[in-house]
Structure formats: structure tokens, C-alpha cells
Scaffold this motif. Structure first.
Motif, PDB file in Angstrom:
ATOM      1  N   ILE A 158       0.860  -1.188   0.000  1.00 24.02           N
ATOM      2  CA  ILE A 158       0.000   0.000   0.000  1.00 24.02           C
ATOM      3  C   ILE A 158       0.894   1.235   0.000  1.00 24.02           C
ATOM      4  CG2 ILE A 158      -1.962  -1.115   1.129  1.00 24.02           C
ATOM      5  CD1 ILE A 158      -1.350   0.472   3.625  1.00 24.02           C
ATOM      6  N   ALA A 159       0.367   2.293  -0.588  1.00 28.38           N
ATOM      7  CA  ALA A 159       1.089   3.557  -0.704  1.00 28.38           C
ATOM      8  C   ALA A 159       0.434   4.600   0.185  1.00 28.38           C
ATOM      9  CB  ALA A 159       1.081   4.042  -2.147  1.00 28.38           C
ATOM     10  N   THR A 160       1.252   5.324   0.936  1.00 28.15           N
ATOM     11  CA  THR A 160       0.777   6.482   1.684  1.00 28.15           C
ATOM     12  C   THR A 160       1.488   7.704   1.104  1.00 28.15           C
ATOM     13  OG1 THR A 160       2.473   6.132   3.389  1.00 28.15           O
ATOM     14  CG2 THR A 160       0.287   5.198   3.801  1.00 28.15           C
ATOM     15  N   ASN A 161       0.785   8.833   1.071  1.00 34.24           N
ATOM     16  CA  ASN A 161       1.315  10.043   0.459  1.00 34.24           C
ATOM     17  C   ASN A 161       1.423  11.172   1.473  1.00 34.24           C
ATOM     18  OD1 ASN A 161       1.296   8.866  -2.166  1.00 34.24           O
ATOM     19  ND2 ASN A 161      -0.906   9.216  -2.234  1.00 34.24           N
ATOM     20  N   GLU A 162       2.428  11.989   1.275  1.00 29.99           N
ATOM     21  CA  GLU A 162       2.604  13.205   2.061  1.00 29.99           C
ATOM     22  C   GLU A 162       2.793  14.346   1.077  1.00 29.99           C
ATOM     23  OE1 GLU A 162       5.699  15.117   5.325  1.00 29.99           O
ATOM     24  OE2 GLU A 162       6.207  13.256   4.300  1.00 29.99           O
ATOM     25  N   THR A 163       2.020  15.402   1.226  1.00 27.73           N
ATOM     26  CA  THR A 163       2.140  16.550   0.335  1.00 27.73           C
ATOM     27  C   THR A 163       2.585  17.758   1.160  1.00 27.73           C
ATOM     28  OG1 THR A 163       0.397  15.679  -1.068  1.00 27.73           O
ATOM     29  CG2 THR A 163       0.925  17.990  -1.339  1.00 27.73           C
ATOM     30  N   TYR A 164       3.573  18.474   0.647  1.00 24.67           N
ATOM     31  CA  TYR A 164       4.057  19.670   1.316  1.00 24.67           C
ATOM     32  C   TYR A 164       4.498  20.678   0.256  1.00 24.67           C
ATOM     33  CZ  TYR A 164       8.628  17.581   0.376  1.00 24.67           C
ATOM     34  OH  TYR A 164       9.719  17.021  -0.238  1.00 24.67           O
ATOM     35  N   THR A 165       4.705  21.901   0.683  1.00 22.63           N
ATOM     36  CA  THR A 165       5.150  22.956  -0.224  1.00 22.63           C
ATOM     37  C   THR A 165       6.627  23.219   0.003  1.00 22.63           C
ATOM     38  OG1 THR A 165       2.961  23.954  -0.153  1.00 22.63           O
ATOM     39  CG2 THR A 165       4.751  25.334  -0.968  1.00 22.63           C
ATOM     40  N   GLN A 175      11.516  26.975  -0.842  1.00 24.65           N
ATOM     41  CA  GLN A 175      12.356  27.756  -1.745  1.00 24.65           C
ATOM     42  C   GLN A 175      11.681  28.007  -3.089  1.00 24.65           C
ATOM     43  OE1 GLN A 175      15.160  24.936  -1.022  1.00 24.65           O
ATOM     44  NE2 GLN A 175      16.148  26.066   0.628  1.00 24.65           N
ATOM     45  N   THR A 176      10.968  27.002  -3.624  1.00 20.46           N
ATOM     46  CA  THR A 176      10.371  27.156  -4.950  1.00 20.46           C
ATOM     47  C   THR A 176       8.877  27.456  -4.891  1.00 20.46           C
ATOM     48  OG1 THR A 176       9.860  24.805  -5.158  1.00 20.46           O
ATOM     49  CG2 THR A 176      12.045  25.529  -5.907  1.00 20.46           C
ATOM     50  N   GLY A 177       8.236  27.199  -3.751  1.00 18.83           N
ATOM     51  CA  GLY A 177       6.793  27.380  -3.647  1.00 18.83           C
ATOM     52  C   GLY A 177       6.003  26.276  -4.329  1.00 18.83           C
ATOM     53  N   GLU A 178       6.701  25.272  -4.815  1.00 16.10           N
ATOM     54  CA  GLU A 178       6.071  24.173  -5.547  1.00 16.10           C
ATOM     55  C   GLU A 178       5.549  23.111  -4.572  1.00 16.10           C
ATOM     56  OE1 GLU A 178       7.578  20.705  -8.670  1.00 16.10           O
ATOM     57  OE2 GLU A 178       8.898  22.353  -8.132  1.00 16.10           O
ATOM     58  N   LYS A 179       4.365  22.554  -4.897  1.00 11.11           N
ATOM     59  CA  LYS A 179       3.826  21.455  -4.100  1.00 11.11           C
ATOM     60  C   LYS A 179       4.558  20.175  -4.460  1.00 11.11           C
ATOM     61  CE  LYS A 179      -0.703  22.565  -2.505  1.00 11.11           C
ATOM     62  NZ  LYS A 179      -2.033  22.069  -2.289  1.00 11.11           N
ATOM     63  N   VAL A 180       4.979  19.432  -3.439  1.00 10.18           N
ATOM     64  CA  VAL A 180       5.718  18.194  -3.627  1.00 10.18           C
ATOM     65  C   VAL A 180       4.947  17.075  -2.943  1.00 10.18           C
ATOM     66  CG1 VAL A 180       7.892  16.993  -3.181  1.00 10.18           C
ATOM     67  CG2 VAL A 180       7.899  19.465  -3.627  1.00 10.18           C
ATOM     68  N   THR A 181       4.769  15.964  -3.647  1.00  8.33           N
ATOM     69  CA  THR A 181       4.121  14.789  -3.076  1.00  8.33           C
ATOM     70  C   THR A 181       5.153  13.685  -2.954  1.00  8.33           C
ATOM     71  OG1 THR A 181       1.991  15.364  -4.043  1.00  8.33           O
ATOM     72  CG2 THR A 181       2.270  13.087  -3.339  1.00  8.33           C
ATOM     73  N   SER A 182       5.250  13.143  -1.752  1.00 13.10           N
ATOM     74  CA  SER A 182       6.185  12.058  -1.478  1.00 13.10           C
ATOM     75  C   SER A 182       5.368  10.802  -1.164  1.00 13.10           C
ATOM     76  CB  SER A 182       7.059  12.439  -0.290  1.00 13.10           C
ATOM     77  OG  SER A 182       7.848  11.351   0.111  1.00 13.10           O
TER      78      SER A 182
END
Length: 156
Positions: A34-41, A44-51
Motif C-alpha cells: 500500500i502507498a501512503t502520500n505526504e504533500t508539502y510545499t 524555496q520554490t513554492g512548488e507542491k511536492v508529493t512524497s
């Protein structure tokens, strides 16, 4: 505190179908990721990142058969269990390790069938049925239905 605790609770989406392996004596084991996701901004770039973090799930016997029958890739599930690390010798002679979550309880949160049905049918079904919760240690579904309703082949 003198005691210890080994408990994991995850809500995630299946990354693959449940794979069963049967042993002599009728016992079986089911495995699926199973996959769990974490999203943060990114500050430095203001870009949303999903891990995405992947977890190896292990269920046994009746619970494994229930998961194999009703879960598909992409379904959302809640699992509760214990961390367990295994080691083995690879074909190349190198010792390999893996960490797994051995499931004690699970609840189907969504299934592929629920996601593909039209909205009116899905909302009517949600009001009529509670989430499907199972205790993997007891290997019995939890249910408050009358005995006559439990006679069908559904485990919940």
C-alpha cells in the motif's frame, strides 16, 4: 515505562493485487503493497511536492482470503498491525532484509466497485452500509447483522 509497543496504523491505496500463497494444512498468507502520500510545499520554490512511501502488508488465513476476494489495485484501506523485519539469503548469497506490517485489523474504506458506480447508487449504498471492518487475529468479520443476513457469501 517498562513495557514496549509495536503498533502501526496506515491508511493508503493498494499498489497491486493481493497475492495469496497456500501452505500444507490449509493455511495461507496474503501480501500486497500500500502507498501512503505526504504533500508539502517546497519553501524555496513554492512548488507542491508529493512524497509516496510504500509499505509491505501481510495478512493471514481467512483475512487474506477476504482481502484477495474484495480488494483491487487502487482501493483505499485502513490497516493496523505490527512491524516485523525478515531476512533471507538471496540467490547471489547476499543477506537481504525487508520490513513488513503484519495486519491485526483492517477496514475497507473504498473499493474499485464503489469508485466506478454512478453517484446516486454510491450515495445510497453509503447510507445503508457501514465500512467493512475485520479483525485479522480472530479471522472473523465484525458485524451487527442478524444471523439471517449473514448467511450470504459476503464476509461482512
Amino acid at each position: 515505562m517498562s513495557g514496549t509497543l509495536n503498533k502501526v496504523m496506515l491508511i493508503g491505496h493498494l499498489g497491486d493485487e493481493v497475492k495469496l500463497h497456500y501452505f500444507e494444512g490449509g493455511n495461507c498468507i496474503g501480501r500486497f503493497p500500500i502507498a501512503t502520500n505526504e504533500t508539502y510545499t517546497n519553501k524555496q520554490t513554492g512548488e507542491k511536492v508529493t512524497s509516496t512511501e510504500w509499505h509491505n502488508i501481510v495478512v493471514r488465513n481467512k483475512a487474506a482470503e477476504i482481502c484477495e476476494k474484495y480488494l483491487n489495485k487502487g482501493d483505499k484501506i485502513y490497516v493496523e498491525g505490527r512491524l516485523k523485519t525478515r531476512q533471507w539469503q538471496g540467490e547471489d548469497g547476499v543477506t537481504k532484509y525487508t520490513t513488513e506490517i503484519h495486519v491485526q485489523d483492517f477496514t475497507f474504506l473504498t473499493t474499485k466497485q464503489e469508485n466506478t458506480n454512478s453517484e446516486p447508487q454510491a450515495s445510497a449504498r453509503k447510507t445503508a452500509a457501514a465500512p467493512k471492518t475485520h479483525n485479522a487475529e480472530r479471522q472473523e468479520p465484525q458485524s451487527s447483522m442478524a444471523a439471517s443476513e449473514q448467511e450470504d457469501d459476503l464476509p461482512f
